[in-house]
Scaffold this motif. Structure first.
Motif, PDB file in Angstrom:
ATOM      1  N   TYR A   1      52.372  29.134  -7.547  1.00 46.65           N
ATOM      2  CA  TYR A   1      52.708  27.714  -7.533  1.00 46.65           C
ATOM      3  C   TYR A   1      52.579  27.207  -6.116  1.00 46.65           C
ATOM      4  CZ  TYR A   1      54.896  29.052 -11.936  1.00 46.65           C
ATOM      5  OH  TYR A   1      55.134  29.551 -13.188  1.00 46.65           O
ATOM      6  N   ARG A   2      51.992  26.043  -5.951  1.00 48.62           N
ATOM      7  CA  ARG A   2      51.899  25.391  -4.645  1.00 48.62           C
ATOM      8  C   ARG A   2      52.818  24.184  -4.666  1.00 48.62           C
ATOM      9  NH1 ARG A   2      46.575  25.564  -1.874  1.00 48.62           N
ATOM     10  NH2 ARG A   2      47.571  27.482  -1.279  1.00 48.62           N
ATOM     11  N   LEU A   3      53.756  24.150  -3.723  1.00 55.45           N
ATOM     12  CA  LEU A   3      54.719  23.055  -3.648  1.00 55.45           C
ATOM     13  C   LEU A   3      54.538  22.299  -2.346  1.00 55.45           C
ATOM     14  CD1 LEU A   3      57.949  24.975  -4.738  1.00 55.45           C
ATOM     15  CD2 LEU A   3      56.410  23.653  -6.191  1.00 55.45           C
ATOM     16  N   GLY A   4      54.572  20.982  -2.423  1.00 53.21           N
ATOM     17  CA  GLY A   4      54.484  20.131  -1.240  1.00 53.21           C
ATOM     18  C   GLY A   4      55.787  19.385  -1.031  1.00 53.21           C
ATOM     19  N   ARG A   5      55.796  18.552  -0.021  1.00 49.82           N
ATOM     20  CA  ARG A   5      56.985  17.785   0.327  1.00 49.82           C
ATOM     21  C   ARG A   5      57.521  17.026  -0.894  1.00 49.82           C
ATOM     22  NH1 ARG A   5      57.415  12.548   4.019  1.00 49.82           N
ATOM     23  NH2 ARG A   5      59.665  12.489   4.135  1.00 49.82           N
ATOM     24  N   GLY A   6      58.825  17.200  -1.154  1.00 53.83           N
ATOM     25  CA  GLY A   6      59.469  16.522  -2.262  1.00 53.83           C
ATOM     26  C   GLY A   6      59.425  17.265  -3.591  1.00 53.83           C
TER      27      GLY A   6
ATOM     28  N   ARG B   1      58.670  35.425  -4.680  1.00 55.82           N
ATOM     29  CA  ARG B   1      58.518  35.435  -3.217  1.00 55.82           C
ATOM     30  C   ARG B   1      57.831  34.150  -2.834  1.00 55.82           C
ATOM     31  NH1 ARG B   1      54.950  40.494  -3.647  1.00 55.82           N
ATOM     32  NH2 ARG B   1      57.018  41.253  -3.424  1.00 55.82           N
ATOM     33  N   TRP B   2      58.007  33.737  -1.589  1.00 49.46           N
ATOM     34  CA  TRP B   2      57.387  32.495  -1.147  1.00 49.46           C
ATOM     35  C   TRP B   2      57.057  32.576   0.330  1.00 49.46           C
ATOM     36  CZ3 TRP B   2      59.817  29.325   2.484  1.00 49.46           C
ATOM     37  CH2 TRP B   2      61.166  29.575   2.714  1.00 49.46           C
ATOM     38  N   ARG B   3      56.138  31.696   0.728  1.00 50.00           N
ATOM     39  CA  ARG B   3      55.760  31.614   2.146  1.00 50.00           C
ATOM     40  C   ARG B   3      55.400  30.181   2.476  1.00 50.00           C
ATOM     41  NH1 ARG B   3      50.386  31.356   3.477  1.00 50.00           N
ATOM     42  NH2 ARG B   3      48.964  31.469   1.740  1.00 50.00           N
ATOM     43  N   ALA B   4      55.723  29.796   3.702  1.00 47.61           N
ATOM     44  CA  ALA B   4      55.356  28.463   4.182  1.00 47.61           C
ATOM     45  C   ALA B   4      53.869  28.449   4.494  1.00 47.61           C
ATOM     46  CB  ALA B   4      56.161  28.123   5.437  1.00 47.61           C
ATOM     47  N   THR B   5      53.195  27.369   4.140  1.00 49.80           N
ATOM     48  CA  THR B   5      51.763  27.248   4.416  1.00 49.80           C
ATOM     49  C   THR B   5      51.481  26.198   5.477  1.00 49.80           C
ATOM     50  OG1 THR B   5      51.489  25.681   2.597  1.00 49.80           O
ATOM     51  CG2 THR B   5      51.117  28.013   2.101  1.00 49.80           C
ATOM     52  N   VAL B   6      52.512  25.509   5.924  1.00 51.01           N
ATOM     53  CA  VAL B   6      52.395  24.472   6.949  1.00 51.01           C
ATOM     54  C   VAL B   6      53.473  24.731   7.998  1.00 51.01           C
ATOM     55  CG1 VAL B   6      52.604  21.982   7.370  1.00 51.01           C
ATOM     56  CG2 VAL B   6      51.549  22.786   5.262  1.00 51.01           C
TER      57      VAL B   6
ATOM     58  N   ASP C   1      60.169  19.327   3.788  1.00 49.22           N
ATOM     59  CA  ASP C   1      59.011  19.026   4.641  1.00 49.22           C
ATOM     60  C   ASP C   1      58.031  20.177   4.548  1.00 49.22           C
ATOM     61  OD1 ASP C   1      59.648  16.523   6.022  1.00 49.22           O
ATOM     62  OD2 ASP C   1      61.270  17.659   6.963  1.00 49.22           O
ATOM     63  N   GLY C   2      56.737  19.871   4.690  1.00 45.95           N
ATOM     64  CA  GLY C   2      55.724  20.912   4.707  1.00 45.95           C
ATOM     65  C   GLY C   2      55.273  21.313   3.319  1.00 45.95           C
ATOM     66  N   ALA C   3      54.921  22.596   3.182  1.00 45.88           N
ATOM     67  CA  ALA C   3      54.416  23.107   1.910  1.00 45.88           C
ATOM     68  C   ALA C   3      54.659  24.605   1.832  1.00 45.88           C
ATOM     69  CB  ALA C   3      52.926  22.820   1.768  1.00 45.88           C
ATOM     70  N   VAL C   4      54.799  25.097   0.596  1.00 45.16           N
ATOM     71  CA  VAL C   4      54.991  26.530   0.369  1.00 45.16           C
ATOM     72  C   VAL C   4      54.165  26.981  -0.820  1.00 45.16           C
ATOM     73  CG1 VAL C   4      57.335  26.599   1.317  1.00 45.16           C
ATOM     74  CG2 VAL C   4      57.018  26.230  -1.114  1.00 45.16           C
ATOM     75  N   ASP C   5      53.798  28.253  -0.802  1.00 40.89           N
ATOM     76  CA  ASP C   5      53.212  28.914  -1.954  1.00 40.89           C
ATOM     77  C   ASP C   5      54.280  29.845  -2.502  1.00 40.89           C
ATOM     78  OD1 ASP C   5      50.739  27.704  -1.765  1.00 40.89           O
ATOM     79  OD2 ASP C   5      49.796  29.377  -0.710  1.00 40.89           O
TER      80      ASP C   5
ATOM     81  N   GLN D   1      70.980  27.086   1.182  1.00 39.80           N
ATOM     82  CA  GLN D   1      70.437  27.448   2.484  1.00 39.80           C
ATOM     83  C   GLN D   1      69.245  26.561   2.797  1.00 39.80           C
ATOM     84  OE1 GLN D   1      69.736  31.697   1.510  1.00 39.80           O
ATOM     85  NE2 GLN D   1      70.681  32.036   3.493  1.00 39.80           N
ATOM     86  N   GLU D   2      69.041  26.324   4.065  1.00 34.59           N
ATOM     87  CA  GLU D   2      67.862  25.606   4.533  1.00 34.59           C
ATOM     88  C   GLU D   2      67.032  26.582   5.355  1.00 34.59           C
ATOM     89  OE1 GLU D   2      67.300  21.444   6.703  1.00 34.59           O
ATOM     90  OE2 GLU D   2      68.135  22.979   8.013  1.00 34.59           O
ATOM     91  N   PHE D   3      65.787  26.771   4.964  1.00 33.49           N
ATOM     92  CA  PHE D   3      64.849  27.626   5.684  1.00 33.49           C
ATOM     93  C   PHE D   3      63.921  26.717   6.462  1.00 33.49           C
ATOM     94  CE2 PHE D   3      66.223  30.007   2.030  1.00 33.49           C
ATOM     95  CZ  PHE D   3      66.312  31.315   2.468  1.00 33.49           C
ATOM     96  N   THR D   4      63.778  26.957   7.752  1.00 30.26           N
ATOM     97  CA  THR D   4      62.855  26.183   8.583  1.00 30.26           C
ATOM     98  C   THR D   4      61.841  27.150   9.176  1.00 30.26           C
ATOM     99  OG1 THR D   4      64.617  24.629   9.129  1.00 30.26           O
ATOM    100  CG2 THR D   4      62.651  24.586  10.525  1.00 30.26           C
ATOM    101  N   GLY D   5      60.571  26.785   9.091  1.00 27.90           N
ATOM    102  CA  GLY D   5      59.515  27.661   9.582  1.00 27.90           C
ATOM    103  C   GLY D   5      59.164  28.683   8.525  1.00 27.90           C
ATOM    104  N   ASP D   6      58.580  29.776   8.949  1.00 29.89           N
ATOM    105  CA  ASP D   6      58.176  30.816   8.012  1.00 29.89           C
ATOM    106  C   ASP D   6      59.262  31.882   7.955  1.00 29.89           C
ATOM    107  OD1 ASP D   6      56.554  31.956   6.151  1.00 29.89           O
ATOM    108  OD2 ASP D   6      54.831  32.197   7.465  1.00 29.89           O
TER     109      ASP D   6
END
Length: 189
Positions: free
Chosen positions: A144-149, A161-166, A132-136, A108-113
């Protein structure tokens, strides 16, 4: 040819099979999902097509995912193209299935929050890739903090659980399908 765009997905039979496998009545599924018995009956009989939100409610009531219901509804094929959809408004988070059919993996591809309070726990292994972007991500009590790539690998059974930060974050989640028995019995501590 391999493009199944013209073939609508029919989830009613998959919903009915799952409900019956769990030995649940329509009334129980209605109570758990907050949807009406007549609407659920229409879904099962292919007289109504549930929205993504309604399908998620049905899936939660049946202790599965919308992806699994959709996968069980679509016949498997050896080659399939899932074309990108048109641009969505910036304010609308969305989830897009990247693999259709009853396969050994789903993506699946999640876009946005999305609902950051929702906890996930998959029976089988999963890989999260930030396109793209970043998630916690919170998994097993660690952050864990994840960035692009970046990628995060979770073995089956890990609650997270996770959330978009950007804004405009895109996350791709690939997992071994739930209908596959990929989890080994792990010794309990």
């Amino acid at each position: 040819m391999g493009d199944h765009k013209e073939q609508p997905l029919r989830v009613g039979a998959a919903v009915r099979r799952r409900r019956r496998a769990l030995e649940l009545t329509l009334a129980v599924v209605a109570e758990r999902s907050g949807l009406s018995v007549p609407f659920l009956s229409q879904i099962e009989n292919e007289r109504a097509r549930p929205s993504r939100s309604s399908l998620e409610k049905v899936a939660d009531a049946l202790r599965t995912t919308a992806v699994e219901l959709l996968a069980a509804a679509d016949p498997a094929c050896s080659v399939d193209v899932v074309h990108a959809e048109g641009p969505e408004p910036d304010y609308a988070p969305r989830v897009r299935s990247l693999v259709r059919g009853h396969h050994q993996m789903h993506a699946q591809e999640f876009t946005g929050d999305h609902d950051a309070g929702r906890e996930f726990q998959y029976r089988n292994d999963q890989l999260m890739y930030v396109a793209d972007g970043a998630v916690d991500v919170e998994a097993e009590g660690r952050a864990y903090r994840l960035g692009r790539g970046d990628t995060l690998y979770l073995t089956g059974g890990v609650r997270h659980r996770w959330r978009a930060t950007v804004a405009d974050t895109r996350v791709v989640v690939v997992a071994v399908a739930e209908h596959i028995e990929a989890v080994r019995d792990r010794p309990r501590r």
